[in-house]
Design an enzyme around this catalytic site. Structure first.
Site, PDB file in Angstrom:
ATOM      1  N   THR A  73       0.838  -1.212   0.000  1.00  0.00           N
ATOM      2  CA  THR A  73       0.000   0.000   0.000  1.00  0.00           C
ATOM      3  C   THR A  73       0.864   1.250   0.000  1.00  0.00           C
ATOM      4  O   THR A  73       0.622   2.189  -0.767  1.00  0.00           O
ATOM      5  CB  THR A  73      -0.954  -0.005   1.214  1.00  0.00           C
ATOM      6  OG1 THR A  73      -1.920  -1.045   1.033  1.00  0.00           O
ATOM      7  CG2 THR A  73      -1.678   1.326   1.364  1.00  0.00           C
ATOM      8  N   ASN A 154      -6.165  -9.149  -7.387  1.00  0.00           N
ATOM      9  CA  ASN A 154      -6.076  -9.810  -6.083  1.00  0.00           C
ATOM     10  C   ASN A 154      -7.378 -10.484  -5.647  1.00  0.00           C
ATOM     11  O   ASN A 154      -7.386 -11.238  -4.672  1.00  0.00           O
ATOM     12  CB  ASN A 154      -5.652  -8.800  -5.008  1.00  0.00           C
ATOM     13  CG  ASN A 154      -6.651  -7.670  -4.850  1.00  0.00           C
ATOM     14  OD1 ASN A 154      -7.075  -7.055  -5.814  1.00  0.00           O
ATOM     15  ND2 ASN A 154      -7.043  -7.403  -3.618  1.00  0.00           N
ATOM     16  N   HIS A 204       4.632 -10.330   2.675  1.00  0.00           N
ATOM     17  CA  HIS A 204       3.709 -11.283   3.285  1.00  0.00           C
ATOM     18  C   HIS A 204       2.812 -11.979   2.258  1.00  0.00           C
ATOM     19  O   HIS A 204       2.017 -12.848   2.608  1.00  0.00           O
ATOM     20  CB  HIS A 204       2.872 -10.624   4.391  1.00  0.00           C
ATOM     21  CG  HIS A 204       1.799  -9.705   3.905  1.00  0.00           C
ATOM     22  ND1 HIS A 204       0.458 -10.016   3.996  1.00  0.00           N
ATOM     23  CD2 HIS A 204       1.856  -8.480   3.346  1.00  0.00           C
ATOM     24  CE1 HIS A 204      -0.257  -9.019   3.514  1.00  0.00           C
ATOM     25  NE2 HIS A 204       0.565  -8.072   3.112  1.00  0.00           N
ATOM     26  N   THR A 242      14.903   4.989   9.802  1.00  0.00           N
ATOM     27  CA  THR A 242      15.758   3.803   9.960  1.00  0.00           C
ATOM     28  C   THR A 242      15.092   2.591   9.328  1.00  0.00           C
ATOM     29  O   THR A 242      13.930   2.294   9.595  1.00  0.00           O
ATOM     30  CB  THR A 242      16.033   3.526  11.450  1.00  0.00           C
ATOM     31  OG1 THR A 242      16.620   4.697  12.033  1.00  0.00           O
ATOM     32  CG2 THR A 242      16.972   2.350  11.615  1.00  0.00           C
ATOM     33  N   CYS A 333      -8.338  -5.649   2.515  1.00  0.00           N
ATOM     34  CA  CYS A 333      -8.358  -4.187   2.686  1.00  0.00           C
ATOM     35  C   CYS A 333      -9.744  -3.604   2.418  1.00  0.00           C
ATOM     36  O   CYS A 333      -9.946  -2.404   2.495  1.00  0.00           O
ATOM     37  CB  CYS A 333      -7.338  -3.534   1.761  1.00  0.00           C
ATOM     38  SG  CYS A 333      -5.648  -3.991   2.149  1.00  0.00           S
TER      39      CYS A 333
END
Length: 385
Positions: A73, A154, A204, A242, A333
């Site tokens: 996303t 999807n 994932h 980071t 989603c």
């Protein structure tokens, strides 16, 4: 109770080998990859850049074209927003069956920056009309255009005719972005052969960790992109903060393992899909499959989507779950219990049919076996009774 996890398009189980790499990185990589003044930081930096090189090697890209993100996303958002702000895009061409991370972002951008948007026509199988696509591109030749079309849907698994899409983009000098989140890591893809300007991936979806992904941005475009997140030099200055070193190491290992046995995995998934289609037809002779999900060559082998004949039972998925079967009605989603997804609504012209059925997306993974499908079939039979 035996359980069958058949929602791999939403998220896949993490591999043990990936977990081991991540735990080792948690334990032994102490430094910040930007702290190159000492060995701890340089070691973390080495993991980061070796992972980037490994990922680029798998997808036949340059390491400098890989920008790590928190997932698919964010990667889609980065590309769409940067295209408007940094590349001067004034027109976006997409379809109504894209993932919401594309559709909602495009809508937001169109309002905020007064960008014109067109949707390519699709038929009741979810197939794009390339004649219509060319008409739209031709009509908007005076505007700088971005085309955003997903490689594999999807929800219904439809595969885009990528050669046609890229040909038209080149012909009309449009940038091409493809949401490749269901493709990368599951099916071989070579960026040096396809003229993608942008693509996206999420770990994932291919047996890696959640919360990590990347955007592929062609290097001749990358130098034009300004910071998406400000405040540091990370990710070539585009995404400050980071880096998620253990997630990146896990992503890299998951991708490496996927490519090691990809042909065997694809063959297994095709066999599972064919078996599931055969068994479903036995219990529902007049079954309606959504899109081209039933077609072994025109859809990805991991997704099968069909309409289950039951009058608006919004507890259907919970009933299946209680019987040990995990499936979904579509994208996680867009998981409103009572609302049929925008994809199914866009391709189902028979509204009566929608009122008499419930969509079920079954998505297979490499850890599934025929017994999982048998459990699904048995559960559906019991619910019908």
């Amino acid at each position: 109770m035996k359980r069958a996890y058949l929602d791999n398009a939403a998220s896949t189980p993490i591999r043990n080998e990936v977990l081991k790499v991540m735990i080792d990185t948690f334990k032994y990589s102490l430094g910040n990859p930007s702290s190159v003044q000492h060995s701890y930081g340089r070691e973390a930096r080495s993991i980061l850049e070796e992972s980037r090189i490994s990922i680029a090697k798998r997808i036949k890209a340059s390491p400098s074209e890989i920008i790590f993100t928190s997932g698919g996303t964010e990667a889609n958002n980065l590309i769409l927003k940067s295209s408007i702000l940094d590349l001067g895009i004034k027109h976006i061409l997409t379809s109504k069956i894209e993932h919401l991370s594309v559709l909602q972002t495009v809508l937001d951008l169109s309002i905020r920056y007064k960008i014109s948007v067109n949707f390519v026509s699709i038929n009741d199988k979810g197939t794009l009309d390339f004649n219509n696509m060319e008409e739209i591109l031709k009509k908007n030749m005076h505007k700088k255009t971005l085309v955003s079309l997903m490689y594999a849907n999807n929800e219904i698994g439809n595969l885009l005719d990528i050669d046609k899409a890229i040909f038209l983009c080149k012909k009309y000098n449009a940038y091409f972005h493809s949401d490749t989140i269901q493709i990368i890591g599951n099916y071989p893809i070579e960026m040096d052969k396809f003229s993608f300007d942008f693509a996206t991936a999420s770990a994932h979806k291919f047996y890696g960790p959640k919360g990590i992904g990347f955007a592929f941005i062609r290097k001749n475009i990358l130098k034009k992109i300004k910071p998406f997140i400000s405040g540091g030099i990370q990710e070539y200055g585009i995404r400050s903060g980071t880096e998620n070193i253990h997630g990146i190491a896990g992503l890299s290992e998951a991708l490496r393992l996927s490519y090691c046995h990809s042909s065997n995995y694809i063959k297994k998934l095709k066999n599972l899909k064919f078996y599931c289609i055969s068994e479903l037809k036995k219990i529902i002779p007049d079954i309606v499959f959504n899109g081209l999900s039933y077609h072994l060559d025109k859809s990805i082998p991991s997704i099968l989507n069909f309409l289950y004949p039951t009058k608006k039972d919004h507890l259907l998925y919970f009933h299946l779950d209680l019987m040990g079967v995990s499936v979904s009605k579509g994208s996680s989603c867009n998981s409103s219990i009572k609302k049929v997804s925008h994809v199914i609504q866009s391709i189902t012209y028979d509204k009566y049919l929608l009122n008499q059925t419930m969509p079920i997306r079954v998505s297979f993974g490499i850890f599934n076996e025929k017994q999982d499908i048998d459990l699904l079939i048995k559960a559906l039979q019991e619910i019908r009774r």
